[in-house]
Design an enzyme around this catalytic site. Structure first.
Site, PDB file in Angstrom:
ATOM      1  N   ASN A  10       0.769  -1.200  -0.124  1.00 34.42           N
ATOM      2  CA  ASN A  10      -0.023   0.068  -0.076  1.00 34.42           C
ATOM      3  C   ASN A  10       0.811   1.234   0.016  1.00 34.42           C
ATOM      4  O   ASN A  10       1.482   1.766   0.905  1.00 34.42           O
ATOM      5  CB  ASN A  10      -1.009  -0.017   1.291  1.00 34.42           C
ATOM      6  CG  ASN A  10      -1.484   1.403   1.379  1.00 34.42           C
ATOM      7  OD1 ASN A  10      -1.538   1.872   0.613  1.00 34.42           O
ATOM      8  ND2 ASN A  10      -2.222   1.374   2.677  1.00 34.42           N
ATOM      9  N   LYS A  12       0.106   4.295  -0.471  1.00 34.04           N
ATOM     10  CA  LYS A  12      -0.553   5.503   0.375  1.00 34.04           C
ATOM     11  C   LYS A  12      -0.484   6.556  -0.583  1.00 34.04           C
ATOM     12  O   LYS A  12      -0.135   6.427  -1.808  1.00 34.04           O
ATOM     13  CB  LYS A  12      -0.177   5.614   1.638  1.00 34.04           C
ATOM     14  CG  LYS A  12       0.119   4.455   2.677  1.00 34.04           C
ATOM     15  CD  LYS A  12       0.089   4.882   4.059  1.00 34.04           C
ATOM     16  CE  LYS A  12       0.378   3.645   4.939  1.00 34.04           C
ATOM     17  NZ  LYS A  12       0.221   3.608   6.405  1.00 34.04           N
ATOM     18  N   HIS A  93      -9.496   0.675   5.225  1.00 35.18           N
ATOM     19  CA  HIS A  93      -8.224   1.039   5.786  1.00 35.18           C
ATOM     20  C   HIS A  93      -8.388   2.315   6.850  1.00 35.18           C
ATOM     21  O   HIS A  93      -9.101   3.073   6.670  1.00 35.18           O
ATOM     22  CB  HIS A  93      -7.212   1.825   4.870  1.00 35.18           C
ATOM     23  CG  HIS A  93      -5.726   1.801   5.359  1.00 35.18           C
ATOM     24  ND1 HIS A  93      -5.223   2.590   6.218  1.00 35.18           N
ATOM     25  CD2 HIS A  93      -4.674   0.958   5.110  1.00 35.18           C
ATOM     26  CE1 HIS A  93      -4.054   2.432   6.602  1.00 35.18           C
ATOM     27  NE2 HIS A  93      -3.646   1.428   6.007  1.00 35.18           N
ATOM     28  N   GLU A  95      -6.713   4.547   7.858  1.00 33.37           N
ATOM     29  CA  GLU A  95      -6.627   5.954   7.662  1.00 33.37           C
ATOM     30  C   GLU A  95      -7.747   6.659   6.849  1.00 33.37           C
ATOM     31  O   GLU A  95      -7.827   7.836   7.076  1.00 33.37           O
ATOM     32  CB  GLU A  95      -5.226   6.217   6.733  1.00 33.37           C
ATOM     33  CG  GLU A  95      -4.287   5.744   7.807  1.00 33.37           C
ATOM     34  CD  GLU A  95      -2.698   5.448   7.024  1.00 33.37           C
ATOM     35  OE1 GLU A  95      -2.621   5.457   5.676  1.00 33.37           O
ATOM     36  OE2 GLU A  95      -1.795   4.931   7.519  1.00 33.37           O
ATOM     37  N   GLU A 163      -5.121  -4.987  10.914  1.00 36.80           N
ATOM     38  CA  GLU A 163      -4.043  -3.963  10.890  1.00 36.80           C
ATOM     39  C   GLU A 163      -4.143  -3.116  12.220  1.00 36.80           C
ATOM     40  O   GLU A 163      -5.206  -2.029  12.174  1.00 36.80           O
ATOM     41  CB  GLU A 163      -4.122  -3.059   9.709  1.00 36.80           C
ATOM     42  CG  GLU A 163      -3.836  -3.492   8.441  1.00 36.80           C
ATOM     43  CD  GLU A 163      -3.105  -2.576   7.573  1.00 36.80           C
ATOM     44  OE1 GLU A 163      -1.988  -2.739   6.925  1.00 36.80           O
ATOM     45  OE2 GLU A 163      -3.793  -1.453   7.212  1.00 36.80           O
ATOM     46  N   GLY A 169       3.000   2.068  10.715  1.00 34.27           N
ATOM     47  CA  GLY A 169       3.926   3.051  10.469  1.00 34.27           C
ATOM     48  C   GLY A 169       4.426   3.625  11.726  1.00 34.27           C
ATOM     49  O   GLY A 169       5.218   4.624  11.900  1.00 34.27           O
ATOM     50  N   SER A 209       3.764  -2.223  10.218  1.00 31.49           N
ATOM     51  CA  SER A 209       5.035  -2.193  10.491  1.00 31.49           C
ATOM     52  C   SER A 209       5.994  -3.658  10.234  1.00 31.49           C
ATOM     53  O   SER A 209       7.124  -3.943  10.900  1.00 31.49           O
ATOM     54  CB  SER A 209       5.571  -2.029  12.029  1.00 31.49           C
ATOM     55  OG  SER A 209       5.077  -0.425  12.057  1.00 31.49           O
TER      56      SER A 209
HETATM   57  C1  PEP Z   1      -0.396   0.097   5.816  1.00 31.47           C
HETATM   58  O1  PEP Z   1      -0.294   1.161   5.403  1.00 31.47           O
HETATM   59  O2  PEP Z   1      -1.382  -0.609   5.593  1.00 31.47           O
HETATM   60  C2  PEP Z   1       0.585  -0.431   6.737  1.00 31.47           C
HETATM   61  C3  PEP Z   1       0.418  -1.422   7.377  1.00 31.47           C
HETATM   62  O3  PEP Z   1       1.665   0.645   7.031  1.00 31.47           O
HETATM   63  P1  PEP Z   1       3.124   0.257   7.480  1.00 31.47           P
HETATM   64  O4  PEP Z   1       3.447  -1.090   6.890  1.00 31.47           O
HETATM   65  O5  PEP Z   1       3.976   1.430   6.954  1.00 31.47           O
HETATM   66  O6  PEP Z   1       2.999   0.059   8.743  1.00 31.47           O
END
Ligand code: PEP
Length: 249
Positions: A10, A12, A93, A95, A163, A169, A209
């Site tokens: 992803n 983003k 997601h 976000e 997640e 992040g 992460s």
């Molecule tokens: C994500 O954006 O879905 C995500 C898991 O980000 P990261 O791997 O940077 O934590």
């Protein structure tokens, strides 16, 4: 039949046309790991150029609107994604759930629209830090599934991404035991809601992460069928080791 590992990037809101070389390197390396499904979800602006640069690659959106068309300035509909060659989209997601106030019902409508347009779906769920600390994480996530899973769907085309919001992040990751426990609870919920056959077929990804150092351990946890990766999916040097870790299992 064993579920194939699924490693999805992803991007983003990252990536200009100059980043297409990274996508090409990622998909080229993925060919050496034929047992793993690999997809990238770049910003809308890069979907078509990425497909043109890497024909046959699985490229998708990070979101779609629930309506097929209309007065929704700035939004992109699922049939538009399919029209330019996308084969999948992320929905729900955190976000977007948090930043754009998307409810479970909104996410369900988006998932149904995407499936209806012929796209595969990665439906995200996950708890905030205070819910994890209060011990309510499993109940919270299962309620998200109850509210956002489409009523009727092809299990091979819909994956869940667990997640935990506090892991996205941040460099923080749950223990492997906590990941396995959550994924097991999700699979049991899928069996209850969609049937045993669907639950056996559906892939449940972990996201938050994931990197080249922790991927083998996380991907090896019980009921983990892949990873949804943010930061570490932006470059081949970081993403390919995660794909390799999935292939080694
Ligand atoms: C994500 O954006 O879905 C995500 C898991 O980000 P990261 O791997 O940077 O934590």
């Amino acid at each position: 039949m064993a579920r194939r590992k699924y490693i999805v990037g992803n991007w983003k809101m990252n990536g200009l046309l100059a980043a297409l070389g990274e996508a090409a390197a990622i998909f080229a390396a993925a060919k050496d790991h034929a047992g793993v499904d690999v997809a990238l979800c770049p910003p809308f602006t890069l979907i078509r150029p990425m497909i043109a640069a890497v024909p046959g690659a699985a490229v998708g959106g990070q979101d779609c609107h629930a309506a097929a068309s209309g007065a929704f300035t700035g939004s992109v509909a699922a049939p538009m994604l399919a029209d330019i060659g996308a084969t999948l989209t992320i929905v729900g997601h955190s976000e977007r759930r948090e930043g754009f106030g998307e409810s479970d019902a909104d996410v369900q409508a988006k998932a149904e629209a995407a499936l209806g347009a012929g796209l595969d779906v990665i439906l995200c769920v996950g708890e905030p830090r205070e819910v994890r600390e209060s011990g309510e994480a499993v109940d919270y996530v299962l309620a998200q599934i109850a509210g956002s899973l489409p009523a009727d769907f092809d299990a091979a085309r819909l994956a869940i991404a667990y997640e935990p919001i506090w892991a996205i992040g941040t460099g923080l990751v749950p223990t492997v035991g906590d990941v396995a426990a959550m994924h097991g609870a999700i699979r049991a919920k899928l069996a209850e809601q969609a049937g045993e056959g669907a639950a056996r077929t559906m892939r449940i990804l972990y996201g938050g992460s994931v990197n080249g150092d922790n991927a083998a351990e996380l991907l090896g946890a019980g009921d983990v069928d892949g990873a949804l990766v943010g930061g570490a999916s932006l470059t081949a040097v970081k993403f390919v080791p995660i794909i390799a870790a999935g292939a080694a299992l």
